[in-house]
Design a protein around this motif. Sequence first.
Motif, PDB file in Angstrom:
ATOM      1  N   GLY A 121       0.762  -1.274   0.157  1.00  0.00           N
ATOM      2  CA  GLY A 121       0.044   0.110   0.144  1.00  0.00           C
ATOM      3  C   GLY A 121       0.793   1.446   0.070  1.00  0.00           C
ATOM      4  N   THR A 122       2.073   1.217  -0.195  1.00  0.00           N
ATOM      5  CA  THR A 122       3.064   2.304  -0.148  1.00  0.00           C
ATOM      6  C   THR A 122       3.870   2.311  -1.190  1.00  0.00           C
ATOM      7  OG1 THR A 122       3.099   2.294   2.428  1.00  0.00           O
ATOM      8  CG2 THR A 122       4.688   3.629   1.306  1.00  0.00           C
ATOM      9  N   MET A 123       3.852   3.576  -1.788  1.00  0.00           N
ATOM     10  CA  MET A 123       4.794   3.768  -3.029  1.00  0.00           C
ATOM     11  C   MET A 123       6.063   4.448  -2.444  1.00  0.00           C
ATOM     12  SD  MET A 123       4.283   5.947  -6.429  1.00  0.00           S
ATOM     13  CE  MET A 123       2.947   4.750  -7.185  1.00  0.00           C
ATOM     14  N   VAL A 124       7.315   4.074  -2.749  1.00  0.00           N
ATOM     15  CA  VAL A 124       8.520   4.494  -2.524  1.00  0.00           C
ATOM     16  C   VAL A 124       9.578   4.669  -3.649  1.00  0.00           C
ATOM     17  CG1 VAL A 124       8.662   3.641   0.059  1.00  0.00           C
ATOM     18  CG2 VAL A 124       9.567   2.357  -1.846  1.00  0.00           C
ATOM     19  N   SER A 125      10.441   5.969  -3.531  1.00  0.00           N
ATOM     20  CA  SER A 125      11.222   5.869  -4.886  1.00  0.00           C
ATOM     21  C   SER A 125      12.328   5.006  -4.299  1.00  0.00           C
ATOM     22  CB  SER A 125      11.708   7.538  -4.485  1.00  0.00           C
ATOM     23  OG  SER A 125      12.790   7.946  -5.592  1.00  0.00           O
ATOM     24  N   LEU A 126      12.978   4.740  -5.672  1.00  0.00           N
ATOM     25  CA  LEU A 126      14.023   3.806  -5.696  1.00  0.00           C
ATOM     26  C   LEU A 126      15.549   4.708  -5.916  1.00  0.00           C
ATOM     27  CD1 LEU A 126      13.093   0.896  -7.741  1.00  0.00           C
ATOM     28  CD2 LEU A 126      13.027   1.138  -5.445  1.00  0.00           C
ATOM     29  N   GLY A 127      15.345   5.872  -6.176  1.00  0.00           N
ATOM     30  CA  GLY A 127      16.441   6.726  -6.249  1.00  0.00           C
ATOM     31  C   GLY A 127      17.016   6.586  -7.664  1.00  0.00           C
ATOM     32  N   THR A 128      18.460   7.141  -7.934  1.00  0.00           N
ATOM     33  CA  THR A 128      18.970   6.865  -9.215  1.00  0.00           C
ATOM     34  C   THR A 128      20.592   6.400  -9.015  1.00  0.00           C
ATOM     35  OG1 THR A 128      20.039   8.961  -8.971  1.00  0.00           O
ATOM     36  CG2 THR A 128      17.782   8.999  -9.729  1.00  0.00           C
ATOM     37  N   LEU A 129      21.044   6.099 -10.028  1.00  0.00           N
ATOM     38  CA  LEU A 129      22.419   5.925 -10.010  1.00  0.00           C
ATOM     39  C   LEU A 129      23.134   7.033  -9.624  1.00  0.00           C
ATOM     40  CD1 LEU A 129      23.052   3.365 -13.184  1.00  0.00           C
ATOM     41  CD2 LEU A 129      22.904   2.906 -10.850  1.00  0.00           C
ATOM     42  N   PRO A 130      24.558   7.062  -9.286  1.00  0.00           N
ATOM     43  CA  PRO A 130      25.121   8.330  -9.061  1.00  0.00           C
ATOM     44  C   PRO A 130      25.236   9.199  -9.892  1.00  0.00           C
ATOM     45  CG  PRO A 130      26.557   6.240  -8.316  1.00  0.00           C
ATOM     46  CD  PRO A 130      25.478   5.590  -8.969  1.00  0.00           C
ATOM     47  N   GLY A 131      24.938  10.538  -9.264  1.00  0.00           N
ATOM     48  CA  GLY A 131      24.677  11.739 -10.335  1.00  0.00           C
ATOM     49  C   GLY A 131      23.696  11.848 -10.995  1.00  0.00           C
ATOM     50  N   GLY A 132      22.658  10.833 -11.199  1.00  0.00           N
ATOM     51  CA  GLY A 132      21.476  10.884 -11.997  1.00  0.00           C
ATOM     52  C   GLY A 132      20.417  11.685 -11.229  1.00  0.00           C
ATOM     53  N   SER A 133      19.618  12.032 -12.142  1.00  0.00           N
ATOM     54  CA  SER A 133      18.226  12.892 -11.611  1.00  0.00           C
ATOM     55  C   SER A 133      16.900  12.103 -11.779  1.00  0.00           C
ATOM     56  CB  SER A 133      18.437  14.287 -12.004  1.00  0.00           C
ATOM     57  OG  SER A 133      18.169  14.321 -13.454  1.00  0.00           O
ATOM     58  N   THR A 134      17.168  11.189 -12.771  1.00  0.00           N
ATOM     59  CA  THR A 134      15.829  10.378 -13.059  1.00  0.00           C
ATOM     60  C   THR A 134      16.082   8.959 -13.357  1.00  0.00           C
ATOM     61  OG1 THR A 134      14.080  10.359 -14.748  1.00  0.00           O
ATOM     62  CG2 THR A 134      16.188  10.661 -15.580  1.00  0.00           C
ATOM     63  N   SER A 135      15.004   8.282 -13.352  1.00  0.00           N
ATOM     64  CA  SER A 135      14.977   6.843 -13.474  1.00  0.00           C
ATOM     65  C   SER A 135      13.607   5.978 -13.732  1.00  0.00           C
ATOM     66  CB  SER A 135      15.738   5.954 -11.887  1.00  0.00           C
ATOM     67  OG  SER A 135      15.006   6.244 -10.878  1.00  0.00           O
ATOM     68  N   MET A 136      13.657   4.968 -14.330  1.00  0.00           N
ATOM     69  CA  MET A 136      12.481   4.250 -14.421  1.00  0.00           C
ATOM     70  C   MET A 136      12.748   2.785 -14.171  1.00  0.00           C
ATOM     71  SD  MET A 136      10.997   5.823 -17.958  1.00  0.00           S
ATOM     72  CE  MET A 136      12.574   5.740 -18.842  1.00  0.00           C
ATOM     73  N   ALA A 137      11.725   2.132 -13.515  1.00  0.00           N
ATOM     74  CA  ALA A 137      11.841   0.866 -13.083  1.00  0.00           C
ATOM     75  C   ALA A 137      10.831  -0.135 -13.776  1.00  0.00           C
ATOM     76  CB  ALA A 137      11.335   0.463 -11.706  1.00  0.00           C
ATOM     77  N   ASN A 138      11.303  -1.306 -14.634  1.00  0.00           N
ATOM     78  CA  ASN A 138      10.738  -1.995 -15.743  1.00  0.00           C
ATOM     79  C   ASN A 138      10.135  -3.359 -15.244  1.00  0.00           C
ATOM     80  OD1 ASN A 138      10.681   0.099 -17.636  1.00  0.00           O
ATOM     81  ND2 ASN A 138      12.885  -0.409 -18.035  1.00  0.00           N
ATOM     82  N   ALA A 139      10.677  -4.068 -14.315  1.00  0.00           N
ATOM     83  CA  ALA A 139      10.547  -5.496 -14.053  1.00  0.00           C
ATOM     84  C   ALA A 139      10.686  -5.592 -12.548  1.00  0.00           C
ATOM     85  CB  ALA A 139      11.026  -6.478 -14.899  1.00  0.00           C
ATOM     86  N   ILE A 140      10.204  -6.651 -11.846  1.00  0.00           N
ATOM     87  CA  ILE A 140      10.782  -7.313 -10.400  1.00  0.00           C
ATOM     88  C   ILE A 140      10.381  -8.736 -10.454  1.00  0.00           C
ATOM     89  CG2 ILE A 140       8.073  -6.389  -9.593  1.00  0.00           C
ATOM     90  CD1 ILE A 140       9.705  -6.026  -7.192  1.00  0.00           C
ATOM     91  N   ASN A 141      11.510  -9.303  -9.873  1.00  0.00           N
ATOM     92  CA  ASN A 141      11.191 -10.787  -9.625  1.00  0.00           C
ATOM     93  C   ASN A 141      10.534 -11.072  -8.308  1.00  0.00           C
ATOM     94  OD1 ASN A 141      13.302 -10.671  -8.029  1.00  0.00           O
ATOM     95  ND2 ASN A 141      14.964 -11.556  -9.435  1.00  0.00           N
ATOM     96  N   ASN A 142      10.328 -12.263  -8.005  1.00  0.00           N
ATOM     97  CA  ASN A 142       9.898 -12.666  -6.590  1.00  0.00           C
ATOM     98  C   ASN A 142      10.693 -12.772  -5.524  1.00  0.00           C
ATOM     99  OD1 ASN A 142       7.454 -13.254  -7.884  1.00  0.00           O
ATOM    100  ND2 ASN A 142       7.874 -15.694  -8.135  1.00  0.00           N
ATOM    101  N   ASN A 143      11.976 -12.177  -5.757  1.00  0.00           N
ATOM    102  CA  ASN A 143      12.839 -12.083  -4.701  1.00  0.00           C
ATOM    103  C   ASN A 143      13.025 -10.587  -4.440  1.00  0.00           C
ATOM    104  OD1 ASN A 143      13.592 -14.644  -4.297  1.00  0.00           O
ATOM    105  ND2 ASN A 143      14.918 -14.360  -6.310  1.00  0.00           N
ATOM    106  N   GLY A 144      12.138  -9.593  -5.018  1.00  0.00           N
ATOM    107  CA  GLY A 144      12.024  -8.201  -4.910  1.00  0.00           C
ATOM    108  C   GLY A 144      13.164  -7.376  -5.665  1.00  0.00           C
ATOM    109  N   GLN A 145      13.914  -8.259  -6.593  1.00  0.00           N
ATOM    110  CA  GLN A 145      15.053  -7.678  -7.236  1.00  0.00           C
ATOM    111  C   GLN A 145      14.213  -6.726  -8.506  1.00  0.00           C
ATOM    112  OE1 GLN A 145      17.266 -11.497  -7.746  1.00  0.00           O
ATOM    113  NE2 GLN A 145      19.149 -10.043  -7.124  1.00  0.00           N
ATOM    114  N   ILE A 146      14.885  -5.580  -8.810  1.00  0.00           N
ATOM    115  CA  ILE A 146      14.267  -4.861  -9.772  1.00  0.00           C
ATOM    116  C   ILE A 146      15.163  -4.301 -10.908  1.00  0.00           C
ATOM    117  CG2 ILE A 146      13.114  -2.493 -10.072  1.00  0.00           C
ATOM    118  CD1 ILE A 146      12.244  -2.776  -6.999  1.00  0.00           C
TER     119      ILE A 146
END
Length: 610
Positions: A117-142
Motif C-alpha cells: 500500500g505504499t509507494m517509495v522512490s528507488l532513487g537513481t544511479l550516482p549523479g543521475g536525476s531521473t530513473s524508471m523501473a521496468n520489472a521485478i522478480n519474486n525476490n524483490g530484485q528490480i
Amino acid sequence: MEKRFSSNSFRAAGLAAFLVAAGVSAPAQTYNAIDIGRLPGASSALATGVNINGSVAGVSVPTSGGGAFLYSGGTITGLGSLPGGTGSYASGINDSSQVVGWSDAGPIAMAFLYSGGTMVSLGTLPGGSTSMANAINNNGQICGTSATLVSPSMALASHAFLYSGGAMKDLGTLGGSSSNGYGINSGGQVVGQARTSTGASHAFWYNGTSMIDLGTLPGGSLGSAALGINGNGQIVGWSYVTGVNISHAFLYSGGSMVDLGTLPGQSTSSANAINNTGQVVGISGGRAFLYRAGVMSDLSKLAGLPSGVYLVSGTGITNAGQIAANGSDGHAYLLTPRSGDFNGDGHPDLLWQNDTTVQVSVNYYAGSGGAVFEGWNWVAPSGVAGWKLVGSADFDNNGVPDLVWMNLATRQVMVDYYTRAGSGYQFTYMVKGSAYLNQKGQFGWTIVGVADFDGNGTPDLVWQNDATRQVTVNYYGGAGGATLLGWNWLNIGGVPGWTVTAVGDFDRNGTPDLVWMNTQTRQVAVNYYGGTGGATYQGWNWLNETGSPGWTVAGANDFDGNGVPDLVWVNDSTRQATVNYYGGVAGAKLIGWQWMNSKGEPGWTPVVPR
C-alpha cells in the motif's frame, strides 16, 4: 465436505481424413477474457504485467492524479504517485503483488516500488536525476534505467540498473554510451538493450557477472532488444531483419537466436514476455500473438472477446498461462486458460458415464462458483462395451474437449475427437475421427489423469500401476496430439494404499500436480511437480487431512475461476456430487464448497474434463 460433479465406434478408417483436416481447422477459443476496467475519470487502460494470482499491473490514461493501477480480485486500485507528482506508470509486478514503474516527482520521473500500500522512490544511479523501473522478480530484485554520470568524461547517460538489497547497481553497457534494463528472472538475470562501441543497439543478457551481447537476427545489423527472460534463461525480444522498419520477434535459447516470424499477412513482430513453459506473448503488426509449441497464433482468435474487439498486444504471461493483454477498444484484459468447457461459456462442465451401458452425457455448469446446473446433453449416446471413459481434454485443439477411452481387458487407449454444432445448451456432439494413443496396451496399469505436463500444448497421459501404485507420464504431440513422444516417472517408488484421482496445477507454476487419495481413510494430498517434462517432484501438502469416508475424488478443475483447481467429490452409493474450492498458499487451502448434484445419479459416474 468435498466432492464433484458419440457414438464411440473408434473409426480407424476416418482417421486419415481427420488428420489432414486437422491442419486447417479454425483456432480454438481457449481463453476466458476479463475486462479489468479502468480508474475513475480515465478513458482507457493498458495492462503491462500479470502475476500468478491473476493480479494485473498497468496504467489508466490520462494519468492525471496517478495512472498506475493494480487489478486484484475483481477490483482495480490506483497506486497514486510519489510526493509532488501527479502521474505514474506501472510496468511490472511479481507474485507478491509488488509493483514497479515510474512516477513524476515534481518535474522529473523517478523509479518506484509499490508494496503493502505504499509507494517509495528507488532513487537513481550516482549523479543521475531521473530513473524508471521496468520489472521485478519474486525476490524483490528490480531492473530498469537510470541517468548517471559516466567517468571519465562525467557526461550524463542512461544505464541499465539492478536494484537488490536496497542498493542500485550500474550494469554498464556493451561498450557504447547507454543501456536499458527491461526484464528480470528469478535468478536476478537481467535483459535489455545497450549501445555497442560501434553505436549499434543490441539485445543484452546480464548473467549476474557480466553483460553479454546477444547480437541480432540475420540481416538485423541495425539493432535488437531483449524484453523478457524466464526462469530457464530463455530470452525473448525483437530484432531487425531487413532494413530499419522490419523487425521480428526472437527467442534466444542455448546460445542461438531464433526468428519467431510473424502472424499471417503481417511483416513485423515483437515478443514481450515468456513463461517457464516456453509460451511467448507479444505483438505482430498490431495484433497480439501467442507462440507455443513452435506455432504463432492470433491471440484474439483464442479468446472470447466482445463483438468487434481484437487484442493489439500481449504484455505478460504467467507459468500457469494467464495473459495480460490490451484490446482495440482501449480496454485491458486478463485472459485465463479455459478447460473442460463443452458448451463454450467459459465454465468447466461435468461428464457422466453410465456404469452399465457406457453412455456418456455432459452436465453444463455456470453461475455462482461454477456450480449451478444449466442443462445437459448426450456426448456418446451409444456406449462401447468393454471400454471405459478415463479422461477428457482437447487433443486436436479445436476448442471442444475430446474423450479418452481405455479397454478394460487389453488396456489399449484411444481418443475420440469431437466437434459440436448448436448454441447455448442445445448442442449436437459429433465424433469426427479417432486415434490410438496406445495400441499395444499396458497390462496392470490404469489411466488416472490427462493433462499437459511438458508444456507443448498437447495433453499427456498419466498411468498408475494397479499393484505397486507407481506413476508415469506419457508425453504426446504431433497431428491430433496422438504421437507418443516419450515418457517419464512421476513416482517410481509407489505409495501402497493411495491412488491418484486427479491432476491440476495447484501451486500455479505451470505444471500439473498429482492428487492422491487414501483408499481407506479418503484423506487427500497433493504432490507438486515442475522441472523438465513436469516430472520433478517438488513437495506435497494436505488437501483433506481428516478424510471423507464414503466419498471419492472424481477429478479437479477450476470451477470458481480463481486460478486454483477445485476438487469434485462423488458419493460412492448415492452418486451425489459436490465441489470443494481451493486457494491460498500453493492452492492447498479449502475456502468453501457447494453441491453440484444434490439429488445423485445412481448408476452413473462423473468424469471431470480438462
